[in-house]
Design a protein around this motif. Structure first.
Motif, PDB file in Angstrom:
ATOM      1  N   SER A   1       0.835  -1.194   0.000  1.00  0.00           N
ATOM      2  CA  SER A   1       0.000   0.000   0.000  1.00  0.00           C
ATOM      3  C   SER A   1       0.875   1.250   0.000  1.00  0.00           C
ATOM      4  CB  SER A   1      -0.919   0.018   1.225  1.00  0.00           C
ATOM      5  OG  SER A   1      -1.619   1.245   1.293  1.00  0.00           O
TER       6      SER A   1
ATOM      7  N   ILE B   1     -10.888  -5.723  -1.363  1.00  0.00           N
ATOM      8  CA  ILE B   1      -9.862  -4.816  -0.846  1.00  0.00           C
ATOM      9  C   ILE B   1     -10.599  -3.695  -0.128  1.00  0.00           C
ATOM     10  CG2 ILE B   1      -7.892  -3.370  -1.433  1.00  0.00           C
ATOM     11  CD1 ILE B   1      -7.724  -4.972  -4.083  1.00  0.00           C
TER      12      ILE B   1
ATOM     13  N   LEU C   1     -12.771  -0.802  -1.660  1.00  0.00           N
ATOM     14  CA  LEU C   1     -12.141  -0.141  -2.802  1.00  0.00           C
ATOM     15  C   LEU C   1     -12.392  -0.920  -4.085  1.00  0.00           C
ATOM     16  CD1 LEU C   1      -8.662   0.964  -1.388  1.00  0.00           C
ATOM     17  CD2 LEU C   1     -10.750   2.315  -1.609  1.00  0.00           C
TER      18      LEU C   1
ATOM     19  N   THR D   1      -6.135   0.133  -7.426  1.00  0.00           N
ATOM     20  CA  THR D   1      -5.651  -1.190  -7.038  1.00  0.00           C
ATOM     21  C   THR D   1      -5.216  -1.984  -8.258  1.00  0.00           C
ATOM     22  OG1 THR D   1      -7.854  -2.182  -7.178  1.00  0.00           O
ATOM     23  CG2 THR D   1      -7.210  -1.236  -5.054  1.00  0.00           C
TER      24      THR D   1
ATOM     25  N   GLU E   1     -10.879  -0.462   2.807  1.00  0.00           N
ATOM     26  CA  GLU E   1     -10.255   0.583   3.611  1.00  0.00           C
ATOM     27  C   GLU E   1     -11.046   0.750   4.904  1.00  0.00           C
ATOM     28  OE1 GLU E   1      -8.902   5.299   3.573  1.00  0.00           O
ATOM     29  OE2 GLU E   1     -10.077   4.479   1.894  1.00  0.00           O
TER      30      GLU E   1
ATOM     31  N   TYR F   1      -5.146   5.509  -4.650  1.00  0.00           N
ATOM     32  CA  TYR F   1      -6.165   4.555  -4.218  1.00  0.00           C
ATOM     33  C   TYR F   1      -6.652   3.645  -5.358  1.00  0.00           C
ATOM     34  CZ  TYR F   1      -6.277   7.308   0.051  1.00  0.00           C
ATOM     35  OH  TYR F   1      -5.927   7.950   1.202  1.00  0.00           O
TER      36      TYR F   1
ATOM     37  N   ILE G   1      -1.902  -1.191  -3.722  1.00  0.00           N
ATOM     38  CA  ILE G   1      -2.774  -0.017  -3.636  1.00  0.00           C
ATOM     39  C   ILE G   1      -1.900   1.206  -3.864  1.00  0.00           C
ATOM     40  CG2 ILE G   1      -4.431   1.251  -2.217  1.00  0.00           C
ATOM     41  CD1 ILE G   1      -4.746  -1.323  -0.537  1.00  0.00           C
TER      42      ILE G   1
ATOM     43  N   PHE H   1      -5.823  -0.503   5.537  1.00  0.00           N
ATOM     44  CA  PHE H   1      -6.461  -1.374   4.560  1.00  0.00           C
ATOM     45  C   PHE H   1      -6.337  -2.840   4.993  1.00  0.00           C
ATOM     46  CE2 PHE H   1      -4.737   2.379   2.539  1.00  0.00           C
ATOM     47  CZ  PHE H   1      -5.790   2.842   1.763  1.00  0.00           C
ATOM     48  N   TYR H   2      -7.229  -3.662   4.457  1.00  0.00           N
ATOM     49  CA  TYR H   2      -7.112  -5.107   4.623  1.00  0.00           C
ATOM     50  C   TYR H   2      -7.766  -5.805   3.436  1.00  0.00           C
ATOM     51  CZ  TYR H   2     -11.898  -4.793   6.537  1.00  0.00           C
ATOM     52  OH  TYR H   2     -13.237  -4.536   6.724  1.00  0.00           O
TER      53      TYR H   2
ATOM     54  N   SER I   1     -16.252   1.126   7.111  1.00  0.00           N
ATOM     55  CA  SER I   1     -15.258   0.690   6.131  1.00  0.00           C
ATOM     56  C   SER I   1     -15.826   0.868   4.730  1.00  0.00           C
ATOM     57  CB  SER I   1     -14.861  -0.764   6.359  1.00  0.00           C
ATOM     58  OG  SER I   1     -15.990  -1.615   6.205  1.00  0.00           O
TER      59      SER I   1
END
Length: 237
Positions: free
Chosen positions: A99, A146, A158, A215, A148, A213, A209, A105-106, A155
């Protein structure tokens, strides 16, 4: 895993041998059956190696919920019930992503399925041990998201990648009759081969990322097959 498979098959044949010649006076002329419980998946073949390389190996937990119906209603007993099931299984969080954007993020990986099911129970009476076999066919969604984390309670996704593939397989198991208020229910232990047609999924450890922002990621072709252990509560109506 191999020992558990052999043990279940042995118990299956033992039940058939012991009970096939001893009929009870009371049959289970049930109209419907339901089951709910845990599904523990273990990837096999190339899929197993892909997950292992991406630090996502190991047993994956999920749940399954199903409803089955006697095709004859209560008119007569049937060794085969038909119905459907829904299921969910977590594949794990991909922590090895890059990132360049500010924020938290996860990446989550999950699968969901909807199957038509045929269940064969050769013992029609209320026995202490009750073997069964399932055949199923349906569709599975493989989803990578993905995300944020904007705040503790909020959350935003993305990007998500969703693949829908045919899902099919077989399973065998044994039900252990319960007592008391659950005397019409069984605790079922089964082992299943869940197969899916090959499809391209997001390859673990390849997600990036950007500072804007956006991906990017790589995809890999795999069949997502697995061996699953199920522990479910099964009731009759």
């Amino acid at each position: 895993m191999k020992r558990l498979i052999l043990l279940l098959l042995f118990v299956e044949f033992l039940c058939l041998g012991v009970f096939a010649q001893t009929k009870s006076e009371k049959y289970l002329e049930d109209k419907a059956s339901w089951y709910v419980g845990m599904n523990f998946g273990n990837a096999i073949g190339g899929y197993k190696q892909i997950l292992k390389d991406g630090n996502l190996g190991g047993t994956k937990a999920g749940f399954v919920l199903g409803g089955l119906f006697n095709p004859y209603g209560r008119k007569r007993a049937s060794t085969v019930f038909y119905g459907a099931e829904v299921g969910y299984q977590s594949i794990g969080r991909d922590k090895d992503f890059v990132s360049n954007a500010s924020g938290t993020f996860y990446v989550t990986n999950n699968s969901f399925w909807l199957n038509g099911v045929a269940r064969y129970r050769p013992i029609l009476w209320s026995s202490k041990l009750n073997p069964y076999a399932d055949a199923f066919f349906g569709a599975k969604i493989i989803r990578t998201a993905i995300v944020e984390q904007l705040s503790q309670d909020e959350s935003e996704v993305l990007e998500s990648v969703n693949k829908i593939v045919p899902n099919y397989g077989l399973g065998v198991g044994v039900g252990f009759k319960l007592m008391g208020q659950l005397k019409n229910a069984y605790l079922d232990l089964g082992i299943y081969l869940q197969q899916a047609d090959p499809t391209k999924i997001v390859k673990p450890k390849t997600i990036e990322i950007s500072s804007t922002y956006n991906t990017s990621y790589k995809q890999v072709l795999t069949n997502t097959n697995q061996i699953a252990i199920r522990l479910t509560l099964t009731g009759f109506d």
